[in-house]
Design a protein around this motif. Structure first.
Motif, short mmCIF file in Angstrom:
data_model
loop_
_atom_site.label_atom_id
_atom_site.label_comp_id
_atom_site.label_asym_id
_atom_site.label_seq_id
_atom_site.Cartn_x
_atom_site.Cartn_y
_atom_site.Cartn_z
N PRO A 10 -2.91 -4.45 -1.08
CA PRO A 10 -2.84 -3.30 -0.17
C PRO A 10 -1.88 -3.56 0.98
O PRO A 10 -1.83 -4.66 1.52
CB PRO A 10 -4.30 -3.16 0.32
CG PRO A 10 -5.13 -3.86 -0.72
CD PRO A 10 -4.27 -4.97 -1.23
N ARG A 11 -1.15 -2.53 1.34
CA ARG A 11 -0.19 -2.64 2.45
C ARG A 11 -0.91 -2.48 3.77
O ARG A 11 -1.75 -1.62 3.95
CB ARG A 11 0.88 -1.56 2.33
CG ARG A 11 1.85 -1.77 1.19
CD ARG A 11 2.73 -2.96 1.46
NE ARG A 11 3.49 -2.76 2.69
CZ ARG A 11 4.70 -2.20 2.71
NH1 ARG A 11 5.26 -1.80 1.59
NH2 ARG A 11 5.34 -2.06 3.84
N SER A 12 -0.58 -3.34 4.73
CA SER A 12 -1.11 -3.16 6.08
C SER A 12 -0.33 -2.04 6.74
O SER A 12 0.88 -1.90 6.55
CB SER A 12 -0.97 -4.44 6.89
OG SER A 12 0.39 -4.81 7.00
N GLU A 13 -1.01 -1.22 7.52
CA GLU A 13 -0.36 -0.11 8.20
C GLU A 13 0.11 -0.58 9.57
O GLU A 13 -0.69 -1.01 10.40
CB GLU A 13 -1.34 1.06 8.33
CG GLU A 13 -1.75 1.67 7.00
CD GLU A 13 -0.57 2.26 6.25
OE1 GLU A 13 0.38 2.73 6.90
OE2 GLU A 13 -0.60 2.23 5.01
N THR A 14 1.41 -0.51 9.80
CA THR A 14 1.99 -0.91 11.07
C THR A 14 2.05 0.29 12.00
O THR A 14 2.45 1.38 11.59
CB THR A 14 3.41 -1.46 10.87
OG1 THR A 14 3.34 -2.59 9.99
CG2 THR A 14 4.02 -1.89 12.20
N ASP A 15 1.66 0.09 13.24
CA ASP A 15 1.76 1.15 14.24
C ASP A 15 3.24 1.44 14.47
O ASP A 15 4.00 0.54 14.84
CB ASP A 15 1.09 0.68 15.54
CG ASP A 15 1.05 1.77 16.60
OD1 ASP A 15 1.80 2.75 16.47
OD2 ASP A 15 0.29 1.62 17.57
N PRO A 16 3.68 2.68 14.25
CA PRO A 16 5.10 3.00 14.46
C PRO A 16 5.58 2.65 15.86
O PRO A 16 6.75 2.28 16.03
CB PRO A 16 5.16 4.51 14.22
CG PRO A 16 4.03 4.80 13.28
CD PRO A 16 2.95 3.85 13.71
#
Length: 309
Positions: A10-16
């Protein structure tokens, strides 16, 4: 096609915002090494990068050749909603999946484009006008680059140039306007102290082009009058420049607010303040006058045709 998440988990979601901050920190210390990777008109290989393309002011014919090649090859076009002419979308990307960016924040847009790119789809981000003028493109590009997705920019025709063409004039004219200002009025995004419209108008030889301010024309003109600007200063409003329903309203600082209100326009118009829009009082340029002949220089093979006025 291999699922990239099946290989990496699963990809970690980076805060834009983290990506934007990181890009700003890097820019403060190092030169962007990607600057010389490609020229503005170079077409990236499909799938190599996500191009951010200026769709132009409205007329499909004002999309650049490079932009057209890219949207025609796209599998997914993320576009700026009604700001991009539906005729353009139908003409050049009818077979692509089309997603409007209206109402979507970075937290939704970035994974959408990233995942499509990583799945091997040709993704295009289509902005109205030119991405460099009030396009909010860089924050998306920085966020995508932070996620490992290359991006590139394809310039477009901004609405000020389409308005100038409609008015059959130039934004710069000898003896009338030596400068052009692209600006916007105060409001939710711009604090009053950062609104410099009055300063530009006060300079006298500036063509002031106001973006994103159709709804604020009456208030903006009232402020100019309160600051003592000449009420007879010409103001021209071009609604939907280059669209089939294009309209032109010519008035003055004192009268344009009422004229635009009567017309019912609240968005999608370019406001031009200054004499250049009326083509009045300009002087002949040096380019095609005595300077062009320059005595013997005209016969010695010297090219006199490409100098500035």
């Amino acid at each position: 096609m291999t699922d990239p998440q099946a290989e990496t988990g699963p990809r970690s979601e980076t805060d834009p915002q983290d990506a934007i901050d990181a890009a700003a920190d890097a820019a403060g210390t190092d030169r962007d090494l990607r600057i010389h990777e490609r020229t503005a008109g170079e077409v990236p290989d499909p799938g190599d990068a996500i191009p951010f393309i200026g769709a132009g002011p409205g007329d499909p014919g004002l999309l650049t050749v490079t932009g057209r090649e890219l949207v025609e090859a796209a599998d997914l076009v993320v576009h700026a909603g009604s700001l991009v002419n539906s005729e353009l979308l139908e003409a050049y990307c009818a077979d692509a999946e089309r997603v409007s960016s209206v109402g979507k924040d970075l937290e939704e847009l970035i994974p959408l484009m990233r995942d499509a790119h990583e799945a091997g789809r040709n993704v295009v981000r289509l902005h109205s006008g030119d991405p460099a003028i009030y396009g909010a493109a860089l924050e998306q590009m920085d966020a995508l680059e932070h996620e490992g997705v290359p991006t590139t920019i394809v310039p477009g025709v901004t609405s000020a140039f389409a308005a100038s063409a409609t008015l059959r004039t130039q934004l710069t004219l000898n003896g009338v306007a030596n400068h052009v200002a692209f600006t916007r009025p105060q409001g939710t995004t711009l604090d009053p102290e950062d609104d410099h419209i009055g300063e530009f108008v006060g300079m006298g030889d500036v063509t002031t082009c106001i973006y994103l301010g159709t709804h604020a024309i009456p208030e903006t003109m009232d402020r100019l009058l309160e600051d003592g600007h000449d009420p007879e200063t010409p103001v021209t409003v071009v609604y939907h420049a280059s669209w089939p329903d294009e309209d032109v309203i010519e008035a003055t600082i004192a009268t344009i607010g009422e004229a635009v209100t009567d017309a019912g326009y609240r968005a999608s118009a370019l406001v031009v303040i200054g004499d250049a829009a009326r083509k009045t009082g300009y002087e002949r340029s040096y380019l095609y006058g005595d300077w062009a002949n320059r005595g013997s220089a005209a016969t010695d093979g010297t090219d006199a045709g490409e100098a500035d006025d």
